[in-house]
Design an enzyme around this catalytic site. Structure first.
Site, mmCIF file in Angstrom:
data_model
loop_
_atom_site.group_PDB
_atom_site.id
_atom_site.type_symbol
_atom_site.label_atom_id
_atom_site.label_comp_id
_atom_site.label_asym_id
_atom_site.label_seq_id
_atom_site.Cartn_x
_atom_site.Cartn_y
_atom_site.Cartn_z
ATOM 1 N N ASP A 153 30.924 3.148 -24.062
ATOM 2 C CA ASP A 153 31.259 1.728 -23.890
ATOM 3 C C ASP A 153 31.247 1.011 -25.234
ATOM 4 O O ASP A 153 30.963 -0.188 -25.315
ATOM 5 C CB ASP A 153 30.269 1.066 -22.919
ATOM 6 C CG ASP A 153 30.749 -0.292 -22.438
ATOM 7 O OD1 ASP A 153 29.910 -1.091 -21.965
ATOM 8 O OD2 ASP A 153 31.966 -0.565 -22.546
ATOM 9 N N LYS A 175 36.668 0.987 -28.718
ATOM 10 C CA LYS A 175 37.546 1.844 -27.917
ATOM 11 C C LYS A 175 38.223 2.926 -28.754
ATOM 12 O O LYS A 175 38.529 3.993 -28.260
ATOM 13 C CB LYS A 175 38.566 0.998 -27.154
ATOM 14 C CG LYS A 175 37.915 -0.147 -26.345
ATOM 15 C CD LYS A 175 36.687 0.312 -25.546
ATOM 16 C CE LYS A 175 35.811 -0.846 -25.120
ATOM 17 N NZ LYS A 175 34.480 -0.408 -24.590
ATOM 18 N N ASP A 208 33.929 3.447 -19.921
ATOM 19 C CA ASP A 208 34.273 2.112 -19.450
ATOM 20 C C ASP A 208 35.603 1.680 -20.077
ATOM 21 O O ASP A 208 36.023 2.206 -21.111
ATOM 22 C CB ASP A 208 33.167 1.118 -19.854
ATOM 23 C CG ASP A 208 33.374 -0.252 -19.199
ATOM 24 O OD1 ASP A 208 32.932 -1.258 -19.779
ATOM 25 O OD2 ASP A 208 34.011 -0.313 -18.124
ATOM 26 N N ASN A 209 36.283 0.750 -19.450
ATOM 27 C CA ASN A 209 37.444 0.056 -20.029
ATOM 28 C C ASN A 209 38.672 0.914 -20.249
ATOM 29 O O ASN A 209 39.431 0.698 -21.212
ATOM 30 C CB ASN A 209 37.066 -0.602 -21.360
ATOM 31 C CG ASN A 209 35.832 -1.436 -21.258
ATOM 32 O OD1 ASN A 209 34.824 -1.147 -21.905
ATOM 33 N ND2 ASN A 209 35.877 -2.475 -20.432
ATOM 34 N N GLU A 233 34.978 -6.697 -15.895
ATOM 35 C CA GLU A 233 33.749 -7.424 -15.521
ATOM 36 C C GLU A 233 33.998 -8.928 -15.370
ATOM 37 O O GLU A 233 34.609 -9.565 -16.208
ATOM 38 C CB GLU A 233 32.618 -7.177 -16.536
ATOM 39 C CG GLU A 233 32.971 -7.401 -17.995
ATOM 40 C CD GLU A 233 33.393 -6.125 -18.699
ATOM 41 O OE1 GLU A 233 33.896 -5.211 -18.037
ATOM 42 O OE2 GLU A 233 33.255 -6.058 -19.917
HETATM 43 O O1 610 Z 1 35.340 -4.171 -26.951
HETATM 44 C C1 610 Z 1 34.573 -3.883 -26.023
HETATM 45 N N1 610 Z 1 33.482 -3.169 -26.193
HETATM 46 C C2 610 Z 1 33.114 -2.745 -27.521
HETATM 47 C C3 610 Z 1 31.611 -2.645 -27.557
HETATM 48 C C4 610 Z 1 30.985 -2.564 -28.705
HETATM 49 C C5 610 Z 1 29.498 -2.497 -28.774
HETATM 50 O O2 610 Z 1 29.121 -1.211 -29.250
HETATM 51 C C6 610 Z 1 28.684 -1.299 -30.601
HETATM 52 N N2 610 Z 1 29.352 -0.204 -31.308
HETATM 53 C C7 610 Z 1 30.683 -0.066 -31.466
HETATM 54 N N3 610 Z 1 30.936 1.092 -32.086
HETATM 55 C C8 610 Z 1 29.740 1.702 -32.323
HETATM 56 C C9 610 Z 1 29.384 2.902 -32.913
HETATM 57 N N4 610 Z 1 28.076 3.235 -32.977
HETATM 58 C C10 610 Z 1 27.146 2.403 -32.448
HETATM 59 N N5 610 Z 1 27.437 1.217 -31.864
HETATM 60 C C11 610 Z 1 28.728 0.876 -31.803
HETATM 61 C C12 610 Z 1 29.054 -2.687 -31.072
HETATM 62 O O3 610 Z 1 28.162 -3.151 -32.066
HETATM 63 C C13 610 Z 1 28.942 -3.472 -29.781
HETATM 64 O O4 610 Z 1 27.609 -3.784 -29.461
HETATM 65 C C14 610 Z 1 34.859 -4.388 -24.666
HETATM 66 C C15 610 Z 1 35.827 -5.383 -24.539
HETATM 67 C C16 610 Z 1 36.108 -5.894 -23.276
HETATM 68 N N6 610 Z 1 37.110 -6.903 -23.175
HETATM 69 O O5 610 Z 1 37.419 -7.366 -22.051
HETATM 70 O O6 610 Z 1 37.671 -7.301 -24.228
HETATM 71 C C17 610 Z 1 35.457 -5.441 -22.132
HETATM 72 C C18 610 Z 1 34.492 -4.436 -22.270
HETATM 73 O O7 610 Z 1 33.829 -3.948 -21.173
HETATM 74 C C19 610 Z 1 34.196 -3.899 -23.517
HETATM 75 O O8 610 Z 1 33.283 -2.891 -23.580
HETATM 76 MG MG MG Z 2 32.854 -2.105 -21.656
#
Ligand code: 610
Ligand code: MG
Length: 214
Positions: free
Chosen positions: A141, A144, A169-170, A199
């Site tokens: 999650d 992406k 997810d997603n 969500e």
């Molecule tokens: O962009 C989304 N999720 C990205 C999530 C990112 C999270 O994971 C961490 N991260 C990233 N690479 C990492 C590598 N290593 C560690 N943490 C990391 C980031 O610091 C953040 O806390 C998203 C977007 C939507 N949306 O509707 O736009 C809906 C969703 O459910 C989503 O999950």
């Molecule tokens: Mg997500």
């Protein structure tokens, strides 16, 4: 200075949930995101699918990529049997700090190890640093464009075994086309799609469950 959304989400947890009661923490976050401020938690609808996959699997060793505020960490950890461990990776220090407090408030810190760092750096260190042989369950999650490279990295590091389940997810919104193409066409995976909604919205989204065949 202005607070951040994760800080306001934590405040809502501390105000509207009971310490040590994971279900009340989940409900407080869902209420906050539905009625106050949307946030990118897996949410209640996809969260129920996540719950059913975890409950069916009863995993001992779990990896979560992308902790954010710890919502899915709490959802997963609350279902784990005694002795099971969840390692969750989060490279944003501010998010990690909030997630630690959410996880502690839920009373799940004994089951969860939050590692502050990048998945690309820490996946190769799972064996020597955490004594992990293979994972039973992985929840993806995070960013992406990291799903596919990190999946290949887990394969290369021998962290997946016959029957390991990846849940992503997603897969529709924002979407992970390269990852989907890979797990759906690779002979090393048996993949299926759980249709749901993004969500707290009516937009379509879903989870992809992929079983590693070894
Ligand atoms: O962009 C989304 N999720 C990205 C999530 C990112 C999270 O994971 C961490 N991260 C990233 N690479 C990492 C590598 N290593 C560690 N943490 C990391 C980031 O610091 C953040 O806390 C998203 C977007 C939507 N949306 O509707 O736009 C809906 C969703 O459910 C989503 O999950
Ligand atoms: Mg997500």
């Amino acid at each position: 200075t202005k607070s951040t959304r994760p800080q306001r989400l934590l405040k809502a947890v501390q105000k509207h949930s009971t310490r040590g009661d994971p279900q009340s923490v989940i409900s407080a976050i869902d209420h906050f995101c539905r009625h106050r401020e949307w946030a990118m938690n897996v949410g209640d609808e996809k969260g129920s699918i996540l719950d059913s996959v975890v409950s069916e699997l009863n995993p001992e060793k779990v990896l979560e990529l992308g902790t954010y505020c710890g919502y899915s960490t709490v959802r997963i950890a609350r279902l784990l049997p005694p002795g099971a461990r969840l390692i969750t990776l989060e490279f944003n220090a501010d998010y990690a700090a909030i997630a630690r407090q959410v996880i502690a408030w839920a009373g799940l810190e004994d089951k969860v190890q939050l590692v502050e760092g990048a998945s690309g750096d820490w996946i190769p260190r799972m064996k020597e640093h955490f004594g992990i042989e293979t994972f039973d369950f992985v929840f993806l999650d995070h960013w992406k464009d990291r799903y596919l490279p990190d999946t290949k990295l887990m394969e290369d590091c021998g962290l997946l075994r016959k029957g390991t389940v990846l849940l992503a997810d997603n897969v529709i919104c924002p979407g992970v086309p390269d990852y989907l193409e890979y797990v759906r066409n690779s002979l090393s995976y048996k993949s299926c799609y759980f249709k749901s909604h993004l969500e707290y919205t009516k937009a379509e989204d879903g989870l992809e469950k992929s079983v590693f065949l070894g």
